[in-house]
Design an enzyme around this catalytic site. Structure first.
Site, PDB file in Angstrom:
ATOM      1  N   THR A  26       0.820  -1.222   0.000  1.00 34.34           N
ATOM      2  CA  THR A  26       0.000   0.000   0.000  1.00 34.34           C
ATOM      3  C   THR A  26       0.851   1.268   0.000  1.00 34.34           C
ATOM      4  O   THR A  26       1.989   1.256   0.511  1.00 34.34           O
ATOM      5  CB  THR A  26      -0.887   0.003   1.271  1.00 34.34           C
ATOM      6  OG1 THR A  26      -1.445   1.298   1.459  1.00 34.34           O
ATOM      7  CG2 THR A  26      -0.085  -0.314   2.533  1.00 34.34           C
ATOM      8  N   ASP A  27       0.280   2.346  -0.479  1.00 34.83           N
ATOM      9  CA  ASP A  27       0.980   3.644  -0.442  1.00 34.83           C
ATOM     10  C   ASP A  27       1.141   4.155   0.989  1.00 34.83           C
ATOM     11  O   ASP A  27       1.930   5.060   1.246  1.00 34.83           O
ATOM     12  CB  ASP A  27       0.243   4.684  -1.297  1.00 34.83           C
ATOM     13  CG  ASP A  27      -1.202   4.950  -0.867  1.00 34.83           C
ATOM     14  OD1 ASP A  27      -1.688   4.302   0.076  1.00 34.83           O
ATOM     15  OD2 ASP A  27      -1.839   5.821  -1.485  1.00 34.83           O
ATOM     16  N   GLU A  28       0.377   3.564   1.924  1.00 32.61           N
ATOM     17  CA  GLU A  28       0.411   4.082   3.295  1.00 32.61           C
ATOM     18  C   GLU A  28       1.767   3.868   3.959  1.00 32.61           C
ATOM     19  O   GLU A  28       2.088   4.516   4.952  1.00 32.61           O
ATOM     20  CB  GLU A  28      -0.721   3.456   4.129  1.00 32.61           C
ATOM     21  CG  GLU A  28      -2.065   3.728   3.485  1.00 32.61           C
ATOM     22  CD  GLU A  28      -3.253   3.627   4.422  1.00 32.61           C
ATOM     23  OE1 GLU A  28      -3.087   3.729   5.637  1.00 32.61           O
ATOM     24  OE2 GLU A  28      -4.365   3.438   3.893  1.00 32.61           O
ATOM     25  N   TYR A  61      -1.472  -0.091  11.123  1.00 32.83           N
ATOM     26  CA  TYR A  61      -1.703  -0.789   9.843  1.00 32.83           C
ATOM     27  C   TYR A  61      -0.540  -0.538   8.884  1.00 32.83           C
ATOM     28  O   TYR A  61       0.066  -1.468   8.343  1.00 32.83           O
ATOM     29  CB  TYR A  61      -3.022  -0.324   9.203  1.00 32.83           C
ATOM     30  CG  TYR A  61      -3.108  -0.658   7.736  1.00 32.83           C
ATOM     31  CD1 TYR A  61      -3.147  -1.981   7.310  1.00 32.83           C
ATOM     32  CD2 TYR A  61      -3.110   0.352   6.759  1.00 32.83           C
ATOM     33  CE1 TYR A  61      -3.185  -2.305   5.957  1.00 32.83           C
ATOM     34  CE2 TYR A  61      -3.152   0.041   5.412  1.00 32.83           C
ATOM     35  CZ  TYR A  61      -3.183  -1.286   5.011  1.00 32.83           C
ATOM     36  OH  TYR A  61      -3.202  -1.590   3.679  1.00 32.83           O
ATOM     37  N   LYS A  86       2.343  -3.165   7.321  1.00 31.77           N
ATOM     38  CA  LYS A  86       2.578  -3.398   5.889  1.00 31.77           C
ATOM     39  C   LYS A  86       4.034  -3.072   5.530  1.00 31.77           C
ATOM     40  O   LYS A  86       4.661  -3.778   4.737  1.00 31.77           O
ATOM     41  CB  LYS A  86       1.619  -2.556   5.030  1.00 31.77           C
ATOM     42  CG  LYS A  86       0.156  -2.947   5.125  1.00 31.77           C
ATOM     43  CD  LYS A  86      -0.148  -4.358   4.622  1.00 31.77           C
ATOM     44  CE  LYS A  86      -0.163  -4.458   3.120  1.00 31.77           C
ATOM     45  NZ  LYS A  86      -0.608  -5.815   2.671  1.00 31.77           N
TER      46      LYS A  86
END
Ligand code: TYD
Length: 351
Positions: free
Chosen positions: A126-128, A152, A156
């Protein structure tokens, strides 16, 4: 190609399996999913009907140590890992579950891929993991430092690092995709867009965290699936590929757009307390996958939103069933208590 997909009963994983089975008539897919709250209970059956004989469902956890022996003789060509806990708000309330699945689970799957003959392993991230951008920062490229803010995002990022370490240490053919916020049919109505659509359909208020000026970069789920497929087929081992439709928009503008599209009043918008450590802006530069693998998004935001709204309109039974149980239980018990002490508007949202 004979592939093992993990988390194939979740939102993005199920779209990927459908895409793959339809586009590769010779392919075989094994879907390994533990069926958490966010899994579609009817998905195994739906996919079986779509591709009888080419699809197999197995209910198991990705951190199950017995997977190594199980996968050894099954002649998979690749593993694509979608299995993850994904909702930021939940990760704030229950980070342990995120570490168990998103970190320990991936560590186990990397070993499974080695045991299965050192097969290609595509890890969907994810970009997060890049953290929050400032208003004038350029969109993130794959090589900038990771700077996750939520449990979260940190889980990741940890998994991404383990995957890269495996690529280097064991010469494992690992590839990582990092995508922006997805939307589309079958998304669990705890994420912004499906929650917004479902609430609007019931004329319930729409909770906007903080000032609503946070920016997210939106992509239609099928475009994301096409990107993952491009990486699976043509990506270089050990590489990271950002996937983005360059669709940056402020939350409040997206919310108003959808309400307008649905013919609903903006008076449903209700500002509520902010998410702790809320990332202000995400934005991804996806030049690498576009130039190297020839991928580009096909669905405009307008068109994707229309399809999504129409799907939720036609499938009220699905989202009512899904959120009638787990959603209400979760929000009433946790969210209201922990994030918004004394904020009556959250109560209103859940009533
Ligand atoms: P979300 O869909 O949870 O995705 P993520 O946090 O992974 O980006 O949230 C998207 C944005 O919408 C995020 O800035 C938080 C915000 N948001 C709200 O304002 N209200 C809501 O009820 C939800 C679920 C999210």
């Amino acid at each position: 190609m004979n592939i093992l997909v993990t988390g194939g009963c979740g939102f993005i994983g199920s779209h990927f399996i459908e895409y793959f089975l339809k586009n590769y008539p010779e392919s075989k897919v094994t879907n390994l999913d533990v069926l958490t709250y966010a899994a579609h209970p009817d998905m195994p059956k739906h996919l079986e009907i779509l591709a009888s004989g080419r699809y197999l469902f197995i209910q198991k956890d990705i951190s199950d140590p017995s997977l190594k022996a199980w996968a050894k003789n099954l002649k998979f060509d690749a593993i694509i890992n979608f299995a993850a806990e994904t909702h930021v708000d939940r990760s704030i309330l229950d980070p342990d579950t995120f570490v168990r699945t998103n970190v320990m689970g991936v560590q186990n799957l990397l070993a499974v891929a080695r045991e299965a003959g050192n097969i290609r392993f595509v890890h969907v991230s994810t970009d997060e993991v890049y953290g929050s951008l400032k208003p004038n920062d350029p969109p993130c490229i794959e090589t900038i430092a990771l700077d996750p803010n939520s449990p979260y995002a940190a889980s990741k990022a940890s998994a991404d690092l383990l995957a890269l370490a495996s690529a280097r240490t064991y010469k494992q053919p690992v590839l990582i995709t990092r995508c922006t916020n997805n939307y589309g049919p079958y998304q669990f109505p705890e994420k912004l867009l499906p929650l917004l659509i479902a609430n609007a359909l019931e004329d319930k208020t729409i909770p906007v965290y903080g000032d609503g000026k946070q920016v997210r970069d939106w992509i239609y789920v099928v475009d994301h699936c096409r990107g993952i497929d491009a990486v699976l087929q043509k990506g270089r081992s050990g590489e990271i590929y950002n996937i983005s439709a360059s669709g940056e928009a402020q939350n409040i503008d997206v919310i108003k757009k959808v309400l307008n599209m649905m013919g609903k009043s903006e008076s449903l918008i209700t500002y509520v307390g902010d998410r702790p450590a809320h990332d202000r802006r995400y934005g991804l530069d996806s030049s690498k996958i576009r130039k190297e693998l020839g991928w580009e998004p096909k669905t405009s935001f307008e068109e994707g939103l229309r399809t999504t709204v129409d799907w939720y309109l036609k499938n009220t039974e699905w989202w009512k069933k899904v959120r009638g149980t787990e959603y209400l239980k979760y929000y009433q018990a946790n969210y209201e208590k922990k994030f918004s002490s004394g904020n009556p508007k959250i109560k209103e949202v859940n009533s």
